[in-house]
Design a protein around this motif. Structure first.
Motif, PDB file in Angstrom:
ATOM      1  N   ILE A 163       4.019  -0.713   3.962  1.00  8.70           N
ATOM      2  CA  ILE A 163       3.399   0.600   3.797  1.00  8.70           C
ATOM      3  C   ILE A 163       4.477   1.515   3.240  1.00  8.70           C
ATOM      4  O   ILE A 163       5.374   1.956   3.961  1.00  8.70           O
ATOM      5  N   MET A 177       1.974  -5.429   9.300  1.00 14.25           N
ATOM      6  CA  MET A 177       2.284  -4.372   8.347  1.00 14.25           C
ATOM      7  C   MET A 177       3.553  -3.636   8.787  1.00 14.25           C
ATOM      8  O   MET A 177       3.721  -3.302   9.958  1.00 14.25           O
ATOM      9  N   VAL A 193       0.858  -1.184   0.000  1.00 13.14           N
ATOM     10  CA  VAL A 193       0.000   0.000   0.000  1.00 13.14           C
ATOM     11  C   VAL A 193       0.891   1.230   0.000  1.00 13.14           C
ATOM     12  O   VAL A 193       1.994   1.228   0.544  1.00 13.14           O
ATOM     13  N   GLU A 210      -2.848   8.538   7.280  1.00 16.98           N
ATOM     14  CA  GLU A 210      -3.358   7.305   6.673  1.00 16.98           C
ATOM     15  C   GLU A 210      -2.373   6.169   6.888  1.00 16.98           C
ATOM     16  O   GLU A 210      -2.777   5.031   7.191  1.00 16.98           O
ATOM     17  N   ALA A 211      -1.076   6.451   6.765  1.00 17.09           N
ATOM     18  CA  ALA A 211      -0.055   5.425   6.973  1.00 17.09           C
ATOM     19  C   ALA A 211      -0.091   4.889   8.400  1.00 17.09           C
ATOM     20  O   ALA A 211       0.044   3.674   8.625  1.00 17.09           O
ATOM     21  N   PRO A 213       0.116   4.992   0.962  1.00 14.18           N
ATOM     22  CA  PRO A 213      -0.803   6.039   1.403  1.00 14.18           C
ATOM     23  C   PRO A 213      -0.352   7.427   0.980  1.00 14.18           C
ATOM     24  O   PRO A 213       0.837   7.680   0.777  1.00 14.18           O
ATOM     25  N   GLU A 242      -2.636  -2.542  11.678  1.00 15.86           N
ATOM     26  CA  GLU A 242      -2.947  -3.927  11.317  1.00 15.86           C
ATOM     27  C   GLU A 242      -1.712  -4.802  11.541  1.00 15.86           C
ATOM     28  O   GLU A 242      -0.588  -4.443  11.174  1.00 15.86           O
ATOM     29  N   LEU A 253      -3.030   2.491   8.813  1.00 13.97           N
ATOM     30  CA  LEU A 253      -2.740   1.204   8.171  1.00 13.97           C
ATOM     31  C   LEU A 253      -1.781   0.368   9.000  1.00 13.97           C
ATOM     32  O   LEU A 253      -1.851  -0.865   9.014  1.00 13.97           O
TER      33      LEU A 253
END
Length: 293
Positions: A50, A26, A9, A16-17, A11, A23, A20
């Motif tokens: 990420i 990650m 991903v 936003e990072a 971001p 989770e 994420l």
């Protein structure tokens, strides 16, 4: 080798990072010079990465606060090498950066990535140990700042909580200070067998306070507060450097391994500390000849 499959991903924002990253499994990806080799060698298996490239500009900064400097975690080794004001205030940074890997690694690898990876032979680990810096961390739960000796828990072990990101480091840089940094490796670009860093705070022509740190002789970089205290109120001289070298050689007890035996690492530690101390002294006397006691 190819890594195990993982999610990817990228971001657009730091916020936003950080969401994420909550989770499980990650991991943040900065320059990729530490994480990607571990994935390719199957040393690490993760759920996903990420990629922080979109938020990199927010984490690339050098901010001066009186006698402190705050360095953004996304500064590359190459950028730290060529940061002119930083290099003038603390030549330790260009000295250490020049020793990191090869040009391609220096252009992509980041300060934060190196500190998160926490290889005890990494140059920035030694620099942060020597300068007693603080690490600024952030997550979706907020920000915290911790001293580096509390952050570094062991080889490749840190106080980073899951989902937490290094955003900057805070380092004290007194104006009346000089520095030295030397390392020895088997080949240019290899990790150092032994590396030494020295900082000296001056009171006119005398040493007010000194710090010494050496990596490659124990699991983590080692400091020598008792030896450094003995330098206080002394004038710089070749004889003083010889005294420090003898004290270092008498105190260290490095392990032997496939790359170097204990006696060689002990000799290297003393020799490199002597060279780093000479650099710091020479920077202060500005070309005047250092005299023996």
């Amino acid at each position: 080798m190819y890594p195990y499959p993982f999610d990817y991903v990228r971001p657009d924002t730091l916020e936003e990072a950080l969401v994420l990253a909550q989770e499980d499994g990650m991991k943040f990806l900065a320059g990729g010079q530490s994480l990607l080799p571990l994935l390719n060698l199957h040393v690490a298996e993760i759920k996903g990465v990420i990629d922080l490239q979109q938020v990199a500009p927010r984490l690339k900064f050098i901010e001066w606060e009186q006698d402190h400097v705050v360095l953004g975690s996304f500064l590359t080794h190459e950028e730290l090498h060529h940061a002119s004001l930083l290099g003038r205030r603390c030549p330790l940074f260009p000295m250490a950066a020049a020793c990191i890997g090869h040009p391609r690694i220096r252009q992509r690898g980041t300060l934060g990535g190196s500190l998160a990876h926490a290889d005890p032979l990494a140059e920035w680990i030694l620099v942060m140990t020597l300068l007693e810096g603080k690490v600024i961390l952030t997550s979706s739960h907020g920000e915290r700042k911790i001293p580096f000796h509390q952050y570094l828990l062991g080889p490749m072990m840190t106080a980073l909580d899951p989902g937490e990101l290094i955003v900057a480091v805070d380092i004290s840089l007194p104006g009346a200070a000089s520095y030295g940094f030397v390392e020895m490796s088997r080949r240019p670009g290899d990790y150092a067998l032994v590396a030494a860093g020295v900082s000296v705070l001056w009171d006119q022509d005398r040493i007010a306070k000194a710090s010494i740190a050496v990596s490659g002789i124990s699991e983590l970089p080692v400091t020598f507060p008792a030896i450094a205290r003995n330098l206080s109120y002394e004038y710089p001289s070749l004889g003083l450097i010889d005294d420090v070298k003898r004290a270092i050689e008498a105190e260290v007890d490095p392990p032997s391994d496939i790359l170097a035996d204990a006696s060689y690492r002990r000799h290297l530690a003393a020799t490199l500390v002597g060279r780093a101390l000479y650099q710091a002294f020479d920077d202060r006397v500005q070309g005047q000849r250092l005299m023996a006691k």
